[in-house]
Design a protein around this motif. Structure first.
Motif, short mmCIF file in Angstrom:
data_model
loop_
_atom_site.label_atom_id
_atom_site.label_comp_id
_atom_site.label_asym_id
_atom_site.label_seq_id
_atom_site.Cartn_x
_atom_site.Cartn_y
_atom_site.Cartn_z
N SER A 29 -8.35 -2.12 -1.30
CA SER A 29 -9.69 -2.80 -1.90
C SER A 29 -9.51 -4.01 -2.96
O SER A 29 -10.22 -4.63 -3.29
N SER A 43 -19.54 -0.89 3.07
CA SER A 43 -19.62 -1.28 1.64
C SER A 43 -18.67 -2.62 1.57
O SER A 43 -18.57 -3.04 0.76
N THR A 44 -17.92 -3.02 2.78
CA THR A 44 -17.05 -4.24 2.67
C THR A 44 -17.80 -5.44 3.25
O THR A 44 -18.35 -5.59 4.27
N GLN A 93 -15.05 -3.04 9.68
CA GLN A 93 -14.80 -2.62 8.21
C GLN A 93 -15.96 -1.61 7.84
O GLN A 93 -17.02 -1.86 8.44
N PRO A 94 -15.80 -0.93 6.67
CA PRO A 94 -16.58 0.01 6.25
C PRO A 94 -17.98 -0.88 5.81
O PRO A 94 -17.89 -2.05 5.34
N GLN A 139 0.83 -1.30 -0.03
CA GLN A 139 0.01 0.06 -0.02
C GLN A 139 0.81 1.28 -0.15
O GLN A 139 0.39 2.28 -0.12
N ASN A 199 -9.88 -6.32 2.14
CA ASN A 199 -10.67 -7.60 1.77
C ASN A 199 -10.22 -8.91 2.61
O ASN A 199 -8.90 -9.35 2.40
N ASN A 238 -9.63 -1.56 5.44
CA ASN A 238 -10.28 -1.66 4.12
C ASN A 238 -9.93 -2.52 3.05
O ASN A 238 -10.15 -2.86 2.18
#
Length: 363
Positions: free
Chosen positions: A190, A256-257, A253-254, A180, A214, A212
Motif C-alpha cells: 500500500s 479500497s484501491t 484490486q480491492p 515486500q 498501487n 494490493n
C-alpha cells in the motif's frame, strides 16, 4: 561481472550464513539494521559475530551503486541523488520531504527510457538500459541511510523516476518481491506505487501478481490524437485498450484501491475545459484518483509550456464537479532539476557514445 553475493539474494545469503556457521538471529538483526532502519554500513555490521564479520562482508556486495553527487533543494526540501552504476552510467533518485512529514522516494527502474514522451527529459536521452533488481533496491537502501541521519523514516516508494517500469518487467517484479519480503525491507504494498505510460497487458499482469500494489497511469489526455502527439507509445496502445485495462484493474484490486491517473497540464495542449470534459467522460464509472501535475520545462521541448495556476484550478474544479477524486499537485525540487521530467541525460549520452565507439573499434 562481480562474483559478490547480493545482500538482497536471500537464498545465497542464507547459504553463506550456514557455511560460516553463525546464528541466524544475528543475520536477521544485521539485515534489519541495514535495510529497515537505515543504519550506516559499519554500524549495521556490528550486529554480525566478530569472528565471521570480515569474511561475510568480503563476500557480500552491499552497494552496486556509487553515490556520485547530491543536490538539495533550497526551496522545498527535495534532494536529487545521482548514482553511478558499475557500467559507468548515471541514474537519479529523488527524496521528497513532504510538508505533512511523510517522506517519499522516487525510484528509477532504467537508465534512460524508450517511451520517448515529448515532455520528458529522460526520454530525450536516446538510450534505455534496464537496471538489475539490486541496482533498483540500492537506491532505496542508500536513501534510507541518508534519511536515518536526519531522524526521518522512508515511508513511500514511487517508481516514477527514470525509465518505464514495465519495459523492465521481470526485474521490476523481483524488486517488488524483495521490497515486500519480511526478511528484507518488509515494505507494505500500500506504500508502493508503480507508474506507467500505459502498457495495458503489463498493468493487468502486475495487478494479478500484486493486487494490493498501487498503480498509476500517465494518461495526460483522453483524446487519442492529442495523446499520440505527446506520447509516441499511444499509437501502439490506444485509449480503448487502456480503458479496458482500468476496468480489469478495478475488478482485480480491492475496492479500497484506486488507480492513480496522472495528468500533466500542458498549456494550449490538454488544459482546456473541453479537455477536462473529455477526461471526465473517459473516466466515468472507474475507480480512480486524478493527479493534475504542473509541467517543468526542459531544454529539449521548448515548444511546450505549463498551464498557469488558474487554468489548473479551473480544470480540477470541473473534474471534481463531475464526481472525480482530484488532487492538484505542486512540484518539488524544481530548483535542482529534480522534478518530473528533469532527469539527467547529458553525461549518459556521452558515456553511451563512448561505449558504442569502443565496441565498433574492437569489431
Amino acid at each position: 561481472m562481480s562474483s559478490e553475493l547480493s545482500i538482497y539474494d536471500t537464498p545465497a545469503i542464507d547459504r553463506l550464513r550456514h557455511e560460516l556457521r553463525f546464528d541466524p538471529h544475528a543475520l536477521r538483526r544485521y539485515r534489519n539494521a541495514l535495510l529497515k532502519h537505515g543504519r550506516a554500513d559499519a554500524d549495521a555490521a556490528t550486529e554480525l559475530p566478530a569472528d565471521v564479520r570480515e569474511e561475510f562482508l568480503r563476500r557480500v556486495g552491499l552497494h552496486p551503486l556509487e553515490l556520485h553527487c547530491r543536490n538539495d533543494s533550497q526551496q522545498d526540501g527535495a534532494s536529487k541523488l545521482l548514482f553511478r552504476t558499475r557500467a559507468g552510467m548515471l541514474i537519479e533518485s529523488v527524496i521528497l520531504r513532504i510538508a505533512t512529514g511523510r517522506t517519499t522516494l522516487c525510484v528509477s527502474s532504467q537508465v534512460g527510457c524508450a517511451a520517448a514522451c515529448d515532455f520528458c527529459a529522460t526520454g530525450k536521452m536516446g538510450i534505455a538500459q534496464n537496471l538489475q533488481p539490486a541496482e533498483i533496491l540500492d537506491q532505496i537502501t542508500q536513501s534510507r541511510q541518508i534519511l536515518a541521519t536526519e531522524g526521518r523514516q522512508l515511508r513511500n516508494l514511487v517508481f516514477m523516476g527514470m525509465g518505464e517500469p514495465f519495459h523492465n518487467e521481470e526485474n521490476l517484479y523481483a524488486t517488488l518481491e524483495a521490497l515486500q519480503a519480511p526478511e528484507l525491507f518488509h515494505q507494505p504494498p500500500s506504500r508502493i506505487l508503480v507508474s506507467t505510460v500505459g502498457l495495458p497487458n503489463a498493468m493487468i499482469r502486475c495487478a494479478r501478481r500484486f493486487p494490493n500494489l498501487n498503480l498509476a497511469l500517465s494518461l495526460h489526455s483522453a483524446n487519442q490524437e492529442t495523446r499520440q502527439q505527446i506520447i509516441p507509445l499511444a499509437k501502439r496502445f490506444p485509449l480503448a485498450e487502456l480503458r479496458r485495462a482500468l476496468v480489469e484493474l478495478n475488478r482485480i484490486q480491492p475496492k479500497s484501491t484506486e488507480v492513480m491517473v496522472e495528468y500533466l497540464m500542458l498549456g494550449g495542449v490538454n488544459d482546456s475545459l473541453e479537455s477536462a470534459a473529455e477526461l471526465a467522460a473517459w473516466l466515468d464509472g472507474l475507480r480512480v484518483h486524478v493527479n493534475l501535475i504542473p509541467f517543468n520545462p526542459i531544454d529539449d521541448a521548448p515548444h511546450l509550456q505549463g498551464a498557469d495556476r488558474p487554468t489548473r484550478e479551473a480544470f480540477g474544479a470541473h473534474l471534481k464537479s463531475a464526481g472525480l477524486k482530484t488532487t492538484i499537485r505542486y512540484s518539488l525540487g524544481a530548483d535542482v532539476a529534480a522534478a518530473c521530467g528533469q532527469l539527467v541525460r547529458k553525461e549518459n549520452r556521452k558515456h553511451a557514445i563512448a561505449i558504442k565507439t569502443a565496441n565498433l573499434s574492437e569489431a
